[in-house]
Design a protein around this motif. Sequence first.
Motif, PDB file in Angstrom:
ATOM      1  N   ILE A 221       0.831  -1.207   0.000  1.00 38.83           N
ATOM      2  CA  ILE A 221       0.000   0.000   0.000  1.00 38.83           C
ATOM      3  C   ILE A 221       0.860   1.249   0.000  1.00 38.83           C
ATOM      4  CG2 ILE A 221      -1.663   1.362   1.328  1.00 38.83           C
ATOM      5  CD1 ILE A 221      -2.835  -1.066  -0.130  1.00 38.83           C
ATOM      6  N   TRP A 222       1.787   1.349   0.951  1.00 35.90           N
ATOM      7  CA  TRP A 222       2.619   2.554   1.033  1.00 35.90           C
ATOM      8  C   TRP A 222       3.611   2.638  -0.119  1.00 35.90           C
ATOM      9  CZ3 TRP A 222       3.315   2.340   7.058  1.00 35.90           C
ATOM     10  CH2 TRP A 222       2.270   3.076   7.635  1.00 35.90           C
ATOM     11  N   GLY A 223       4.113   1.493  -0.586  1.00 34.58           N
ATOM     12  CA  GLY A 223       5.013   1.511  -1.734  1.00 34.58           C
ATOM     13  C   GLY A 223       4.312   1.932  -3.016  1.00 34.58           C
ATOM     14  N   SER A 224       2.990   1.701  -3.062  1.00 40.88           N
ATOM     15  CA  SER A 224       2.200   2.085  -4.245  1.00 40.88           C
ATOM     16  C   SER A 224       1.720   3.523  -4.185  1.00 40.88           C
ATOM     17  CB  SER A 224       0.982   1.152  -4.373  1.00 40.88           C
ATOM     18  OG  SER A 224       1.368  -0.194  -4.450  1.00 40.88           O
ATOM     19  N   SER A 225       1.850   4.179  -3.045  1.00 44.29           N
ATOM     20  CA  SER A 225       1.304   5.531  -2.900  1.00 44.29           C
ATOM     21  C   SER A 225       1.983   6.520  -3.838  1.00 44.29           C
ATOM     22  CB  SER A 225       1.443   6.010  -1.447  1.00 44.29           C
ATOM     23  OG  SER A 225       2.797   6.130  -1.067  1.00 44.29           O
ATOM     24  N   PHE A 226       3.248   6.282  -4.169  1.00 44.04           N
ATOM     25  CA  PHE A 226       3.988   7.236  -4.995  1.00 44.04           C
ATOM     26  C   PHE A 226       3.537   7.187  -6.455  1.00 44.04           C
ATOM     27  CE2 PHE A 226       6.535   5.687  -1.456  1.00 44.04           C
ATOM     28  CZ  PHE A 226       6.696   6.869  -0.747  1.00 44.04           C
ATOM     29  N   ILE A 227       3.204   6.000  -6.942  1.00 46.80           N
ATOM     30  CA  ILE A 227       2.679   5.902  -8.306  1.00 46.80           C
ATOM     31  C   ILE A 227       1.261   6.471  -8.361  1.00 46.80           C
ATOM     32  CG2 ILE A 227       1.690   3.576  -8.110  1.00 46.80           C
ATOM     33  CD1 ILE A 227       3.661   4.926 -11.113  1.00 46.80           C
ATOM     34  N   LEU A 228       0.495   6.346  -7.266  1.00 46.87           N
ATOM     35  CA  LEU A 228      -0.844   6.943  -7.228  1.00 46.87           C
ATOM     36  C   LEU A 228      -0.766   8.463  -7.260  1.00 46.87           C
ATOM     37  CD1 LEU A 228      -2.538   4.614  -4.563  1.00 46.87           C
ATOM     38  CD2 LEU A 228      -2.992   4.661  -7.020  1.00 46.87           C
ATOM     39  N   ILE A 229       0.202   9.032  -6.535  1.00 42.46           N
ATOM     40  CA  ILE A 229       0.422  10.487  -6.601  1.00 42.46           C
ATOM     41  C   ILE A 229       0.741  10.897  -8.027  1.00 42.46           C
ATOM     42  CG2 ILE A 229       1.966  12.366  -5.893  1.00 42.46           C
ATOM     43  CD1 ILE A 229       2.313  10.907  -3.212  1.00 42.46           C
TER      44      ILE A 229
END
Length: 298
Positions: free
Chosen positions: A23-31
């Motif tokens: 979840i947290w590792g994916s947050s940057f691609i979501l941004i």
Amino acid sequence: MTKKNAAVNPLISWALLIFLSIIWGSSFILIKKGLIVYSAGEVGALRILSASLVLAPFTIKMFRVLSKKDLWLLFISGVVGSMVPAFLFAIAQTQLQSSITGILNALTPFFVLIMGALFFHQKLVRSKVVGLAMGFIGTTILMLAGSEGSIGNINFFAFFVVGATICYGINVNLIKSFLHHLKPIEITSVSLLLSSPITIIYLFIFSDFVPKTLREEGALLALTFLLILGIVGTAFALIYFNKLIQLTNAVFASTVTYIIPIIAIAWGLIDGEILLIGHYIGIFIIIAGVYITNKRIH
């Protein structure tokens, strides 16, 4: 029953750890996907507002039992520990690859120690100083990678990520020193709700959030990514992280620091981002520094 729980708990703990890392590792691609349509300010504001709204049902009843001092501290925690970093990460990613942002996020443990030593009377042992030095060497290498040694080509937007991790460092020490008597859900939900009026004012008065959402192509998809970021990646993830600490300990929970950059790099490479040899060297040094910093001395 005790034996069964003892057997199940490690599985639950590792499942939570992997879930949080993803979840947290994916947050940057979501941004990154949200920035296709929305400005950095709109991305940061929407992230915090959506997280605060989904936790609002847990929050309202808590205001009756919290003291004024607690509420002020929770407001500061919400602004410094959640809102400001959300804006800084979004600003950074306007000129920084999502994978590099995810790697630099690993600086958080360093600033927990530094802020603790500077403002909260925490002591630094020699090994931790070595780990801190390695972290900053790795950061410098990351910033220089691709610049061909030219100061003018250094990506100074990395400093926005550094600023966000400084905020995280202050917030962790603030909670540890002054809010340790509150439950994790209370700290998370109330601090987010108290800071949310600022994001509402920004989104609906000082930004083009509404016109963009109604008119621009791809806005609904970008909005969906940001809602996932706020609801899952901020609100629920914080609750599960606190649960992980309760099931295990802070040392085990901190393992998430090592896995987040791997997930962020994977998403970045899938999305066509390119990492140079200098980036990998910087990554290795930062992660090694985190390991040395977190290592317990027996």
